[in-house]
Design an enzyme around this catalytic site. Structure first.
Site, short mmCIF file in Angstrom:
data_model
loop_
_atom_site.label_atom_id
_atom_site.label_comp_id
_atom_site.label_asym_id
_atom_site.label_seq_id
_atom_site.Cartn_x
_atom_site.Cartn_y
_atom_site.Cartn_z
N GLU A 18 0.82 -1.21 0.00
CA GLU A 18 0.00 0.00 0.00
C GLU A 18 0.86 1.26 0.00
OE1 GLU A 18 -3.69 -0.52 2.55
OE2 GLU A 18 -2.44 -2.16 3.27
N SER A 194 -6.39 -3.20 2.00
CA SER A 194 -6.72 -2.65 0.68
C SER A 194 -6.93 -3.72 -0.38
CB SER A 194 -5.62 -1.67 0.22
OG SER A 194 -5.72 -0.48 0.94
N SER A 328 -11.08 8.66 -0.34
CA SER A 328 -11.17 7.71 0.77
C SER A 328 -12.44 7.91 1.58
CB SER A 328 -9.96 7.85 1.69
OG SER A 328 -8.77 7.46 1.03
#
Length: 367
Positions: A18, A194, A328
């Site tokens: 990530e 993720s 996000s």
């Protein structure tokens, strides 16, 4: 605290898959943090794990990380009486490398899993987010679920396997999964976020391939039943008395919310607030806070759910350092709940100082 602006060090990058998400999160925070209240420094960590002082996330996104000769490579001096950073080549750092708080924006292993938090605790450093326990439980999907189950929070059925189990007898593993979980099912590395390394298996061949993929990323693999329902997320903010945001709904463009869908801004969309009856919203918020407290999270977390067509709620997981990119869910949910982005950063910094101050009141010896 003295009558001066606190020095906040924004830490980003890291060794995990990530890495790029972290840089994008840091870029958003760096551009939004209130410079009238804080002096802001940056530490970028490349994929090798080397720390560099003063690199800017936006420049890293465009040009990549500088080499060791183009930037100051630094380390944290573990001195609980006077923690500070030091350049490895002995060159000076601003304010002799001293600072007031670390704001880690490191998603995944070696940033979100308790390892960095342990280092900062050893150095007696204030920082944003959960401590060692909350971070490690929040990262490990198997141990996370065990804690949730102990608190009687509703979960999907799951099986945990070790990589060695698969290598020593994949057919036996497949039989156990088919017997206890069935198809379709999700196969996940236990310690990544993720959606990295996650696959959906519809039959035995896909399941075997999915186990092989997950085993590349972790020694522990979690296999979960598929829940037919809406994907709902709730943001949590606070320490001892956390608050929950309005819920948001993920409308994935694919069979599940992939890594690309989360961060490419293509295909999948977010519905904020998610349309529910008030009773369902209240249940989601209460359950999010219970999940937050179950793993002893601090500061911030995003809690993910499924809600079935019958409005049954199934808890999926908690993320103790959720993404802060422009798309996000965590900051968008708080914005919809009345806390703008810059104010949210302020609150997280204040919560980091609050947690540090509270910990200073604890004795660790009788002397």
């Amino acid at each position: 605290m003295e009558d001066r602006k606190p020095s906040v060090v924004l830490m980003f990058g890291g060794r995990s898959g990530e890495h790029e998400v972290s840089i994008n999160s840091a870029k958003s925070i760096f551009n939004a943090i209130d410079r009238s209240r804080y002096n802001v420094e940056t530490i970028g960590i490349n994929k090798k794990g080397q720390w560099f002082w003063g690199v800017l996330p936006e420049k890293v996104l465009s040009d990549g990380f500088p080499g060791a000769k183009q930037a100051q490579q630094i380390t944290l001096v573990i001195d609980p009486t006077a923690p500070h950073f030091m350049a490895l080549d002995g060159s000076p750092l601003p304010n002799q490398g001293k600072f007031d708080l670390i704001f880690p924006v490191l998603h995944g292993p070696y940033g979100e899993d308790g390892t960095l938090q342990g280092l900062l605790e050893m150095a007696n450093v204030p920082y944003v987010g959960s401590g060692v326990l909350g971070s490690s439980l929040g990262m490990d999907k198997d141990r996370m679920k065990a804690v949730f189950r102990e608190k009687e929070l509703p979960l999907a059925r799951y099986v945990t396997l070790l990589r060695s189990d698969i290598l020593n007898g994949v057919d036996a593993c497949l039989n156990v999964i088919e017997d206890k979980i069935g198809y379709p099912c999700f196969v996940k590395p236990a310690n990544l976020g993720s959606s990295v390394g996650i696959s959906k298996a519809h039959h035995r061949q896909e399941l075997q391939e999915a186990l092989a993929v997950a085993a590349i990323f972790d020694r522990k693999i979690v296999v979960e039943e598929t829940i037919l329902g809406r994907e709902i997320e709730v943001s949590v903010l606070g320490n001892d008395t956390p608050q929950a945001s309005v819920p948001g709904e993920v409308l994935p463009a694919h069979e599940f919310y992939t890594y690309e869908a989360k961060y490419s801004d293509i295909g999948s969309s977010l519905l904020i607030p998610a349309p529910f009856e008030e009773s369902v919203i209240t249940s989601l918020q209460e359950m999010a806070i219970k999940a937050f407290q179950a793993v002893e999270a601090c500061g911030l977390s995003r809690v993910d759910f499924f809600v079935t067509p019958q409005n049954e709620i199934v808890l999926n997981e908690i993320n103790t350092l959720p993404g802060f990119t422009k798309i996000s869910m965590y900051p968008k949910l708080w914005e919809a709940s009345g806390i703008p982005y810059t104010e949210l950063i302020d609150r997280l910094i204040a919560l980091g100082f609050e947690r540090y101050k509270d910990k200073q009141n604890c004795k660790i010896s009788l002397n």
